[in-house]
Write a protein that holds these residues in place. Sequence first.
Motif, PDB file in Angstrom:
ATOM      1  N   ALA A  95       0.851  -1.185   0.000  1.00  0.00           N
ATOM      2  CA  ALA A  95       0.000   0.000   0.000  1.00  0.00           C
ATOM      3  C   ALA A  95       0.893   1.244   0.000  1.00  0.00           C
ATOM      4  O   ALA A  95       2.028   1.186   0.489  1.00  0.00           O
ATOM      5  N   PRO A  96       0.409   2.364  -0.537  1.00  0.00           N
ATOM      6  CA  PRO A  96       1.227   3.581  -0.590  1.00  0.00           C
ATOM      7  C   PRO A  96       1.811   3.991   0.761  1.00  0.00           C
ATOM      8  O   PRO A  96       2.969   4.390   0.845  1.00  0.00           O
ATOM      9  N   GLU A  97       1.032   3.847   1.821  1.00  0.00           N
ATOM     10  CA  GLU A  97       1.543   4.240   3.140  1.00  0.00           C
ATOM     11  C   GLU A  97       2.659   3.301   3.612  1.00  0.00           C
ATOM     12  O   GLU A  97       3.582   3.716   4.297  1.00  0.00           O
ATOM     13  N   ASP A  98       2.586   2.031   3.202  1.00  0.00           N
ATOM     14  CA  ASP A  98       3.649   1.086   3.542  1.00  0.00           C
ATOM     15  C   ASP A  98       4.923   1.386   2.757  1.00  0.00           C
ATOM     16  O   ASP A  98       6.029   1.206   3.264  1.00  0.00           O
ATOM     17  N   ILE A  99       4.766   1.842   1.527  1.00  0.00           N
ATOM     18  CA  ILE A  99       5.928   2.230   0.721  1.00  0.00           C
ATOM     19  C   ILE A  99       6.633   3.415   1.374  1.00  0.00           C
ATOM     20  O   ILE A  99       7.857   3.445   1.464  1.00  0.00           O
ATOM     21  N   GLU A 100       5.860   4.377   1.873  1.00  0.00           N
ATOM     22  CA  GLU A 100       6.452   5.529   2.576  1.00  0.00           C
ATOM     23  C   GLU A 100       7.218   5.079   3.815  1.00  0.00           C
ATOM     24  O   GLU A 100       8.308   5.565   4.093  1.00  0.00           O
ATOM     25  N   ILE A 101       6.653   4.154   4.561  1.00  0.00           N
ATOM     26  CA  ILE A 101       7.320   3.641   5.760  1.00  0.00           C
ATOM     27  C   ILE A 101       8.619   2.938   5.378  1.00  0.00           C
ATOM     28  O   ILE A 101       9.661   3.150   6.000  1.00  0.00           O
ATOM     29  N   ALA A 102       8.572   2.125   4.340  1.00  0.00           N
ATOM     30  CA  ALA A 102       9.776   1.415   3.892  1.00  0.00           C
ATOM     31  C   ALA A 102      10.846   2.402   3.430  1.00  0.00           C
ATOM     32  O   ALA A 102      12.030   2.245   3.754  1.00  0.00           O
ATOM     33  N   GLU A 103      10.440   3.421   2.695  1.00  0.00           N
ATOM     34  CA  GLU A 103      11.403   4.437   2.231  1.00  0.00           C
ATOM     35  C   GLU A 103      12.027   5.156   3.418  1.00  0.00           C
ATOM     36  O   GLU A 103      13.245   5.342   3.469  1.00  0.00           O
ATOM     37  N   ASN A 104      11.212   5.539   4.375  1.00  0.00           N
ATOM     38  CA  ASN A 104      11.719   6.217   5.566  1.00  0.00           C
ATOM     39  C   ASN A 104      12.696   5.329   6.324  1.00  0.00           C
ATOM     40  O   ASN A 104      13.754   5.775   6.756  1.00  0.00           O
ATOM     41  N   LEU A 105      12.337   4.071   6.475  1.00  0.00           N
ATOM     42  CA  LEU A 105      13.208   3.122   7.174  1.00  0.00           C
ATOM     43  C   LEU A 105      14.543   2.996   6.456  1.00  0.00           C
ATOM     44  O   LEU A 105      15.604   3.045   7.081  1.00  0.00           O
ATOM     45  N   LEU A 106      14.498   2.849   5.149  1.00  0.00           N
ATOM     46  CA  LEU A 106      15.737   2.706   4.377  1.00  0.00           C
ATOM     47  C   LEU A 106      16.602   3.959   4.437  1.00  0.00           C
ATOM     48  O   LEU A 106      17.814   3.882   4.613  1.00  0.00           O
ATOM     49  N   LEU A 107      15.996   5.115   4.270  1.00  0.00           N
ATOM     50  CA  LEU A 107      16.773   6.344   4.177  1.00  0.00           C
ATOM     51  C   LEU A 107      17.207   6.895   5.526  1.00  0.00           C
ATOM     52  O   LEU A 107      18.257   7.510   5.638  1.00  0.00           O
ATOM     53  N   ASN A 108      16.416   6.680   6.544  1.00  0.00           N
ATOM     54  CA  ASN A 108      16.705   7.320   7.823  1.00  0.00           C
ATOM     55  C   ASN A 108      17.158   6.381   8.929  1.00  0.00           C
ATOM     56  O   ASN A 108      17.609   6.842   9.973  1.00  0.00           O
ATOM     57  N   HIS A 109      17.024   5.084   8.715  1.00  0.00           N
ATOM     58  CA  HIS A 109      17.358   4.150   9.783  1.00  0.00           C
ATOM     59  C   HIS A 109      18.249   3.020   9.287  1.00  0.00           C
ATOM     60  O   HIS A 109      18.125   1.879   9.710  1.00  0.00           O
ATOM     61  N   MET A 110      19.163   3.366   8.394  1.00  0.00           N
ATOM     62  CA  MET A 110      20.053   2.355   7.833  1.00  0.00           C
ATOM     63  C   MET A 110      20.879   1.672   8.917  1.00  0.00           C
ATOM     64  O   MET A 110      21.135   0.473   8.842  1.00  0.00           O
TER      65      MET A 110
END
Length: 137
Positions: A95-110
């Motif tokens: 879902a779009p909101e899950d994609i945002e969460i995944a992007e945030n996790l990847l970019l900000n919590h590597m």
Amino acid sequence: MNELKKYIGTKIKDYRKELKITSVELGKLSNTSQTTISGIERGDRFASFEVMIKICEVLGITLYDVLPSEITKNLDLNLLDRNDERINIILSTMAPEDIEIAENLLLNHMSFLKEFNNLTPEAKEYLTKFIHSISDK
């Protein structure tokens, strides 16, 4: 390399000024010294990955937002070249909101993802179950 430092520093300073906060305030909010913030903004120095993540979090941006577009284009192309089919399949099921969460996790919590990757299989399973237990509705 100096041009990159200056570019990143200018972007950090611009985002900070948009929020109307001082370099001292940004330092306090990101648990970084004002001297470090000033050095970054002047383009005199790079910060560690962790410090940059903290600064970006305070500014409400991602690391992509402070990198020149030619670098982010190359990063995107390299990632997609290696894993484009797999990533597209995964993204198409989200879902779009899950994609945002995944992007945030990847970019900000590597750093979290790297630590997670170093866990034993049993610890990964335990943590995954815990995360599911607190996120299931």
